[in-house]
Design a protein around this motif. Structure first.
Motif, PDB file in Angstrom:
ATOM      1  N   VAL A  22       0.842  -1.199   0.000  1.00 27.89           N
ATOM      2  CA  VAL A  22       0.000   0.000   0.000  1.00 27.89           C
ATOM      3  C   VAL A  22       0.872   1.242   0.000  1.00 27.89           C
ATOM      4  N   GLN A  23       1.893   1.262   0.860  1.00 25.06           N
ATOM      5  CA  GLN A  23       2.740   2.448   0.962  1.00 25.06           C
ATOM      6  C   GLN A  23       3.584   2.660  -0.290  1.00 25.06           C
ATOM      7  N   VAL A  24       4.163   1.582  -0.817  1.00 25.32           N
ATOM      8  CA  VAL A  24       4.997   1.724  -2.009  1.00 25.32           C
ATOM      9  C   VAL A  24       4.151   2.135  -3.202  1.00 25.32           C
ATOM     10  N   SER A  25       3.013   1.478  -3.394  1.00 22.23           N
ATOM     11  CA  SER A  25       2.158   1.795  -4.541  1.00 22.23           C
ATOM     12  C   SER A  25       1.592   3.200  -4.450  1.00 22.23           C
ATOM     13  N   ALA A  26       1.317   3.661  -3.225  1.00 24.89           N
ATOM     14  CA  ALA A  26       0.753   4.996  -3.055  1.00 24.89           C
ATOM     15  C   ALA A  26       1.812   6.082  -3.119  1.00 24.89           C
ATOM     16  N   SER A  27       3.083   5.725  -2.889  1.00 23.04           N
ATOM     17  CA  SER A  27       4.132   6.741  -2.799  1.00 23.04           C
ATOM     18  C   SER A  27       5.180   6.650  -3.894  1.00 23.04           C
ATOM     19  N   ALA A  28       5.239   5.534  -4.607  1.00 24.99           N
ATOM     20  CA  ALA A  28       6.277   5.350  -5.625  1.00 24.99           C
ATOM     21  C   ALA A  28       6.175   6.409  -6.707  1.00 24.99           C
ATOM     22  N   GLU A  29       7.331   6.791  -7.233  1.00 23.39           N
ATOM     23  CA  GLU A  29       7.365   7.798  -8.297  1.00 23.39           C
ATOM     24  C   GLU A  29       7.531   7.173  -9.671  1.00 23.39           C
ATOM     25  N   CYS A  30       7.136   5.906  -9.777  1.00 29.47           N
ATOM     26  CA  CYS A  30       7.068   5.215 -11.062  1.00 29.47           C
ATOM     27  C   CYS A  30       5.932   4.198 -10.952  1.00 29.47           C
ATOM     28  N   PRO A  31       5.463   3.654 -12.061  1.00 30.94           N
ATOM     29  CA  PRO A  31       4.442   2.607 -11.978  1.00 30.94           C
ATOM     30  C   PRO A  31       4.964   1.389 -11.210  1.00 30.94           C
ATOM     31  N   VAL A  32       4.061   0.725 -10.471  1.00 37.70           N
ATOM     32  CA  VAL A  32       4.415  -0.456  -9.680  1.00 37.70           C
ATOM     33  C   VAL A  32       3.676  -1.664 -10.242  1.00 37.70           C
ATOM     34  N   LEU A  33       4.438  -2.681 -10.646  1.00 35.18           N
ATOM     35  CA  LEU A  33       3.882  -3.927 -11.173  1.00 35.18           C
ATOM     36  C   LEU A  33       3.925  -4.989 -10.077  1.00 35.18           C
ATOM     37  N   VAL A  34       2.751  -5.471  -9.671  1.00 34.25           N
ATOM     38  CA  VAL A  34       2.649  -6.504  -8.648  1.00 34.25           C
ATOM     39  C   VAL A  34       2.273  -7.814  -9.327  1.00 34.25           C
ATOM     40  N   LEU A  35       3.085  -8.837  -9.105  1.00 38.58           N
ATOM     41  CA  LEU A  35       2.840 -10.130  -9.738  1.00 38.58           C
ATOM     42  C   LEU A  35       1.716 -10.868  -9.024  1.00 38.58           C
ATOM     43  N   ARG A  36       0.606 -11.026  -9.717  1.00 40.30           N
ATOM     44  CA  ARG A  36      -0.529 -11.815  -9.231  1.00 40.30           C
ATOM     45  C   ARG A  36      -0.804 -12.898 -10.263  1.00 40.30           C
ATOM     46  N   GLY A  37      -1.253 -14.069  -9.808  1.00 39.61           N
ATOM     47  CA  GLY A  37      -1.620 -15.128 -10.732  1.00 39.61           C
ATOM     48  C   GLY A  37      -0.437 -15.583 -11.560  1.00 39.61           C
ATOM     49  N   GLU A  38      -0.737 -16.196 -12.691  1.00 41.35           N
ATOM     50  CA  GLU A  38       0.293 -16.687 -13.605  1.00 41.35           C
ATOM     51  C   GLU A  38       0.442 -15.718 -14.772  1.00 41.35           C
ATOM     52  N   PRO A  39       1.647 -15.197 -15.009  1.00 42.49           N
ATOM     53  CA  PRO A  39       1.840 -14.324 -16.173  1.00 42.49           C
ATOM     54  C   PRO A  39       1.496 -15.066 -17.462  1.00 42.49           C
ATOM     55  N   ARG A  40       0.855 -14.370 -18.383  1.00 44.78           N
ATOM     56  CA  ARG A  40       0.465 -14.989 -19.648  1.00 44.78           C
ATOM     57  C   ARG A  40       0.741 -14.031 -20.785  1.00 44.78           C
ATOM     58  N   ALA A  41       1.018 -14.591 -21.938  1.00 44.53           N
ATOM     59  CA  ALA A  41       1.339 -13.771 -23.107  1.00 44.53           C
ATOM     60  C   ALA A  41       0.094 -13.402 -23.899  1.00 44.53           C
ATOM     61  N   ASP A  42      -0.987 -14.169 -23.716  1.00 44.08           N
ATOM     62  CA  ASP A  42      -2.210 -13.867 -24.459  1.00 44.08           C
ATOM     63  C   ASP A  42      -3.173 -13.086 -23.559  1.00 44.08           C
ATOM     64  N   GLY A  43      -4.337 -12.777 -24.115  1.00 42.46           N
ATOM     65  CA  GLY A  43      -5.320 -12.019 -23.369  1.00 42.46           C
ATOM     66  C   GLY A  43      -5.109 -10.525 -23.519  1.00 42.46           C
ATOM     67  N   PRO A  44      -6.140  -9.731 -23.239  1.00 46.60           N
ATOM     68  CA  PRO A  44      -6.047  -8.281 -23.404  1.00 46.60           C
ATOM     69  C   PRO A  44      -5.369  -7.598 -22.223  1.00 46.60           C
ATOM     70  N   VAL A  45      -4.999  -6.348 -22.432  1.00 43.59           N
ATOM     71  CA  VAL A  45      -4.604  -5.457 -21.347  1.00 43.59           C
ATOM     72  C   VAL A  45      -5.870  -4.724 -20.914  1.00 43.59           C
ATOM     73  N   VAL A  46      -6.189  -4.784 -19.635  1.00 40.35           N
ATOM     74  CA  VAL A  46      -7.401  -4.157 -19.104  1.00 40.35           C
ATOM     75  C   VAL A  46      -7.009  -2.914 -18.315  1.00 40.35           C
ATOM     76  N   VAL A  47      -7.694  -1.797 -18.554  1.00 44.00           N
ATOM     77  CA  VAL A  47      -7.383  -0.568 -17.834  1.00 44.00           C
ATOM     78  C   VAL A  47      -8.662   0.017 -17.235  1.00 44.00           C
ATOM     79  N   GLY A  48      -8.570   0.427 -15.970  1.00 44.89           N
ATOM     80  CA  GLY A  48      -9.688   1.085 -15.315  1.00 44.89           C
ATOM     81  C   GLY A  48      -9.724   2.558 -15.671  1.00 44.89           C
ATOM     82  N   VAL A  49     -10.899   3.047 -16.094  1.00 47.71           N
ATOM     83  CA  VAL A  49     -11.067   4.429 -16.557  1.00 47.71           C
ATOM     84  C   VAL A  49     -12.104   5.124 -15.684  1.00 47.71           C
ATOM     85  N   ASP A  50     -11.769   6.307 -15.157  1.00 44.97           N
ATOM     86  CA  ASP A  50     -12.770   7.057 -14.395  1.00 44.97           C
ATOM     87  C   ASP A  50     -12.739   8.561 -14.670  1.00 44.97           C
TER      88      ASP A  50
END
Length: 295
Positions: free
Chosen positions: A131-159
């Motif tokens: 929480v602290q790193v993601s909220a304070s980092a000065e670059c994008p933070v990639l957190v590894l969840r699940g199994e990385p895959r080469a297929d499938g779309p990139v999903v982005v939240g828009v508000d």
């Protein structure tokens, strides 16, 4: 040998299996982005009097400092197996994980973390570090969840927020590099204030509000769609919980990208229930964008 220029990709390691998974993902990201890779272990000086270096007669590998250096050495070796031509450096930095990683983020193009680990990274998604790193980092933070895959779309939240725009830019760039389609998701429950002091009507027209939300989604994506005409884009406008919708979309995605904070139901992302739901339940790697990436 490939020469990698610009800001590096930084990965935090602690000797855990999850951290080594993150290292392998970070190495692939560095290859795609033609960046160097920096492996970092945050070393906390113990308060218990345990030896930091080998005591007389002990094996040369004894001592916490040597163990920390071994974590880094092993991680660098794993990265080289994935990307032999990558420029890779490893370092042990004195300090607690959160301040060390936040400091590292200031010169990084991307920070990569595993979803759980040992030592200073224990409970990475359950405690305060992520929480602290993601909220304070000065670059994008990639957190590894699940199994990385080469297929499938990139999903982005828009508000419609400024950080949502940053997230959209990151998502389009990632999709273009991977030759992947992009799914832009805008989920809403009720009308919400855009800024401080905004007053909402007690009664509102849901159809009219839905049309306004559709315009927000279309306008947020338009400029990036023109900049990346090679990326196929699908709009997904849903009346429902943003966290639930994004978690569901993550089941078939290769990556989910969100801004660190938003407006409305996405407000306070990484500080409330939305972030925790995504971080705990996403089925694929997740990127949290708070600032522009360093060039």
């Amino acid at each position: 040998m490939t020469i990698n220029t610009g800001a590096p990709i930084v990965v935090g390691v602690d000797g855990s299996a999850a951290a080594l998974d993150a290292v392998r993902l970070a190495a692939r990201e560095a290859e795609y982005r033609q960046r160097s890779l920096r492996v970092v272990h945050a070393f906390i000086w113990p308060l218990t009097g345990a030896p930091l270096t080998p005591v007389p007669g002990a094996p040369v590998t004894a001592g916490l400092r040597n163990q920390a250096e071994q974590y880094v050495t092993e991680a660098v070796e794993q990265a080289r197996k994935v990307a032999p031509d990558l420029r890779i450096t490893g370092v042990v930095v004195d300090g607690a994980p959160t301040p060390v990683l936040v400091a590292e983020s200031r010169g990084a193009a991307l920070m990569v973390l595993g979803h759980r680990g040992l030592g200073g990274f224990a409970g990475l998604l359950l405690g305060s570090v992520t929480v602290q790193v993601s909220a304070s980092a000065e670059c994008p933070v990639l957190v590894l969840r699940g199994e990385p895959r080469a297929d499938g779309p990139v999903v982005v939240g828009v508000d419609g927020s400024e950080l949502s725009t940053e997230a959209i830019g990151f998502a389009f760039d990632h999709a273009a590099r991977r030759e992947a389609p992009l799914v832009a998701v805008h989920a809403w429950l009720y009308p919400a204030p855009v800024g401080p002091g905004d007053i909402l009507p007690l009664v509102y027209d849901l159809d009219a509000f839905g049309a306004e939300e559709e315009r927000t989604l279309a306008e947020s994506i338009a400029g990036f769609a023109e900049r990346y005409p090679q990326v196929p884009v699908r709009h997904r406008l849903v009346r429902g919980s943003p966290a639930r919708v994004l978690v569901e979309e993550s089941k078939a995605a290769q990556l989910v990208v969100v801004g660190a904070r938003g407006r409305g139901a996405l407000g306070g992302l990484l500080l409330g229930s939305v972030s925790h739901a995504i971080l705990h339940h996403a089925h694929c790697p997740l990127v949290v964008v708070r600032h522009h990436a360093t060039s």
